[in-house]
Design an enzyme around this catalytic site. Sequence first.
Site, PDB file in Angstrom:
ATOM      1  N   LYS A  82      19.165  13.536  -7.567  1.00  0.00           N
ATOM      2  CA  LYS A  82      19.861  13.663  -8.770  1.00  0.00           C
ATOM      3  C   LYS A  82      20.240  14.955  -8.976  1.00  0.00           C
ATOM      4  O   LYS A  82      19.545  16.036  -9.393  1.00  0.00           O
ATOM      5  CB  LYS A  82      19.204  13.016  -9.891  1.00  0.00           C
ATOM      6  CG  LYS A  82      19.895  13.124 -11.250  1.00  0.00           C
ATOM      7  CD  LYS A  82      19.288  12.458 -12.238  1.00  0.00           C
ATOM      8  CE  LYS A  82      20.216  11.963 -13.465  1.00  0.00           C
ATOM      9  NZ  LYS A  82      20.900  12.954 -14.183  1.00  0.00           N
ATOM     10  N   PHE A  84      28.515  11.019  -3.988  1.00  0.00           N
ATOM     11  CA  PHE A  84      27.448   9.996  -3.805  1.00  0.00           C
ATOM     12  C   PHE A  84      28.338   8.655  -4.014  1.00  0.00           C
ATOM     13  O   PHE A  84      27.445   7.324  -3.909  1.00  0.00           O
ATOM     14  CB  PHE A  84      26.382  10.024  -4.921  1.00  0.00           C
ATOM     15  CG  PHE A  84      26.888  10.362  -6.521  1.00  0.00           C
ATOM     16  CD1 PHE A  84      27.437   9.072  -7.121  1.00  0.00           C
ATOM     17  CD2 PHE A  84      27.031  11.425  -6.955  1.00  0.00           C
ATOM     18  CE1 PHE A  84      27.869   9.319  -8.389  1.00  0.00           C
ATOM     19  CE2 PHE A  84      27.531  11.612  -8.122  1.00  0.00           C
ATOM     20  CZ  PHE A  84      28.061  10.525  -8.976  1.00  0.00           C
TER      21      PHE A  84
HETATM   22  P1  ATP Z   1      21.938  12.490 -17.733  1.00  0.00           P
HETATM   23  O1  ATP Z   1      21.757  13.140 -19.035  1.00  0.00           O
HETATM   24  O2  ATP Z   1      20.557  12.092 -17.351  1.00  0.00           O
HETATM   25  O3  ATP Z   1      22.483  13.346 -16.848  1.00  0.00           O
HETATM   26  P2  ATP Z   1      23.946  10.780 -18.092  1.00  0.00           P
HETATM   27  O4  ATP Z   1      23.703  10.194 -19.393  1.00  0.00           O
HETATM   28  O5  ATP Z   1      24.895  11.898 -18.002  1.00  0.00           O
HETATM   29  O6  ATP Z   1      22.282  11.289 -17.760  1.00  0.00           O
HETATM   30  P3  ATP Z   1      23.208   8.793 -16.401  1.00  0.00           P
HETATM   31  O7  ATP Z   1      23.751   7.486 -15.882  1.00  0.00           O
HETATM   32  O8  ATP Z   1      22.135   8.640 -17.238  1.00  0.00           O
HETATM   33  O9  ATP Z   1      24.186   9.715 -17.294  1.00  0.00           O
HETATM   34  O10 ATP Z   1      22.435   9.628 -15.107  1.00  0.00           O
HETATM   35  C1  ATP Z   1      23.299   9.546 -14.032  1.00  0.00           C
HETATM   36  C2  ATP Z   1      24.005  11.153 -13.827  1.00  0.00           C
HETATM   37  O11 ATP Z   1      23.555  11.963 -12.806  1.00  0.00           O
HETATM   38  C3  ATP Z   1      25.525  10.675 -13.389  1.00  0.00           C
HETATM   39  O12 ATP Z   1      26.416  10.562 -14.229  1.00  0.00           O
HETATM   40  C4  ATP Z   1      25.760  12.009 -12.620  1.00  0.00           C
HETATM   41  O13 ATP Z   1      26.416  12.896 -13.522  1.00  0.00           O
HETATM   42  C5  ATP Z   1      24.336  12.579 -12.233  1.00  0.00           C
HETATM   43  N1  ATP Z   1      23.955  12.384 -10.770  1.00  0.00           N
HETATM   44  C6  ATP Z   1      23.497  13.032 -10.032  1.00  0.00           C
HETATM   45  N2  ATP Z   1      23.212  12.884  -8.720  1.00  0.00           N
HETATM   46  C7  ATP Z   1      23.844  11.868  -8.464  1.00  0.00           C
HETATM   47  C8  ATP Z   1      23.616  10.680  -7.647  1.00  0.00           C
HETATM   48  N3  ATP Z   1      23.089  11.032  -6.390  1.00  0.00           N
HETATM   49  N4  ATP Z   1      24.248   9.451  -7.889  1.00  0.00           N
HETATM   50  C9  ATP Z   1      24.399   9.200  -9.184  1.00  0.00           C
HETATM   51  N5  ATP Z   1      24.781  10.090 -10.122  1.00  0.00           N
HETATM   52  C10 ATP Z   1      24.082  11.205  -9.805  1.00  0.00           C
END
Ligand code: ATP
Length: 589
Positions: free
Chosen positions: A249, A339
Amino acid sequence: MEYARLARTYQRLEETSARLKLIEELAGLFRDTPKALLRKVVYLCQGKIAPDFAGVEIGLAEKLAARAVAEAAAVAEEKVQSALRRRGDLGSVAEELLAERGARRSHLTVEEVFSHLEAIAQAAGKGAQTQKITALAELLRRATPLEARYLVRTVTGKLRLGVGDASILDALAEVYAGGRANRVPLERAYNICSDLGLVAETLARGGISAVERMEVRPGNPVRPMLAQRLGTAEEILAKLGGRCAVEYKYDGERVQAHRLDGRILLFSRRLENITEQFPDAVELLQTGLRPKRAILEAEIVAVDPDTGELRPFQELMQRRRKYGIEEAAQRIPVGLFCFDLLYGEEGDLTRRPYLERRRALERAIKPSERLQLATWKLVASAEELEAFFEQAIADGCEGVLCKSVAEDAAYQAGARGWLWIKHKREYRTELQDTLDLVVVGAFYGRGRRRGTYGALLVAAYDPEADRFPTFCKVGSGFSDEDLVELPRRLRPYEVSRRPARVDSRMEPDVWFEPAVVLEVVGAEITLSPVHTVAWGRAREGAGLALRFPRFTGRYRDDKRPEDATTVDEIWEMYRRARGRAVRVAESEG
Ligand code: ATP
């Protein structure tokens, strides 16, 4: 169709905040709208003339609009300005001044209004200001006072009817899909094309089956698939059927790259076109992406130009700017970690399972130093998952994303489901995950904070009800810079009364239209007699609140208010924490 019909609906929408009533009003309007016009009427209800990603802004500065009002009402500009100071809303001023000139019968049609608005939006270059003012004045001269109210609000970007996209979808389902219960396919369609007008038109012309057949298309951003969160490798594996794919991530900004007609377009997480800001990323994709038509998802991360190491999110944010883009690109270069692939040589991939998409992604990318695939691994035990997680942290990532490898693990646009589960370091300590909350109000500061805000009233999002219930007051974590910055950031959203979609039992000094999203951490979630998140769910007469909230310093400009942490997510965190507390008490007892 007469614009007056639309204006009357706007007025009734403004007078109510009861959701069912709003939907009923909208449904009535859509029923009266000829099919060929529905697309335009839907945009107008959103206060726009095109979907957001198209980048068509009517956004006429209030000063210019005021000049048009003066012209149309045949009064001095100073009179408009003084009325504006008194009323605080140029729409009402236009209404008042035109009413003074005596009533008139309107013949403005929706088509005419729409084409004038397009002309206002498109006027550019020398003489553009005059053209815009003339076009608006012409409309206003023919408008009734009520119509003028809404025309002015529309051109200045302040329509603010209190209806979210979800309510518009409900109303469309009501009229064309046999009831609100059938909203799901409409939602999916909207999630994959981000164009409510297009969904409405497809539905009106071809019925629900045409909407179900809609596919992703390069050029139209797709609402991103999101992840749930879990605290241990065991829980994650149990949820994903004993095995899953784990990916790093990366801590950057999500970007969706589209290629069509030889161009690359970049969209942010909230579907804004950010192509201009990342010329280096565009170049990486021009050379490294094979398919001529594609939709790809990646995390864009700042990298150290000397060592190639990953840099923190805050540095990447410096790339979000209007000026000095080239210079910033030199100073803070970026890399892309891809990704997912939603569209490729094979066409629409969103219904295909994860492993198939990953293979298509591998075929689509020619990796280079700064264009890479997200590091990944298939795991089938908690030990393997843990080890991969430690490696991710050591390599500068926030944690991992665990993805379902089931045959039906499709790309769920716009959904936060259990097919993707994130796992971060913070979850293992006492600290909760961060929350992204929307500012809906502020309290004036005292003492050192005189002249700025002392605390902000922030809310979560409830997608079911399309509302923003309050969750806490945040007063700490703000730097001196933030305190100066906040009033500036929030002023454009200031409104004189509680916005229709905000649920609050508190009365702040200032109200804001939900727009600005902040990242907040807190100690725990508790029952609250004042905050309205999950009201009545844990106990009658109580909602949930965050204790000891603190701003982390991160403005989530990449999130729309509807992307804020949802009531269900908060409920889930509350339930889990309570479960833990009960287990600890039992084992100690
Ligand atoms: P956070 O605040 O934790 O980043 P978020 O609300 O923006 O979360 P989430 O869906 O909860 O979004 O977390 C996924 C986010 O992580 C994605 O929106 C993306 O920006 C990021 N990310 C980083 N690496 C990856 C990956 N390998 N696959 C998917 N998403 C990834």
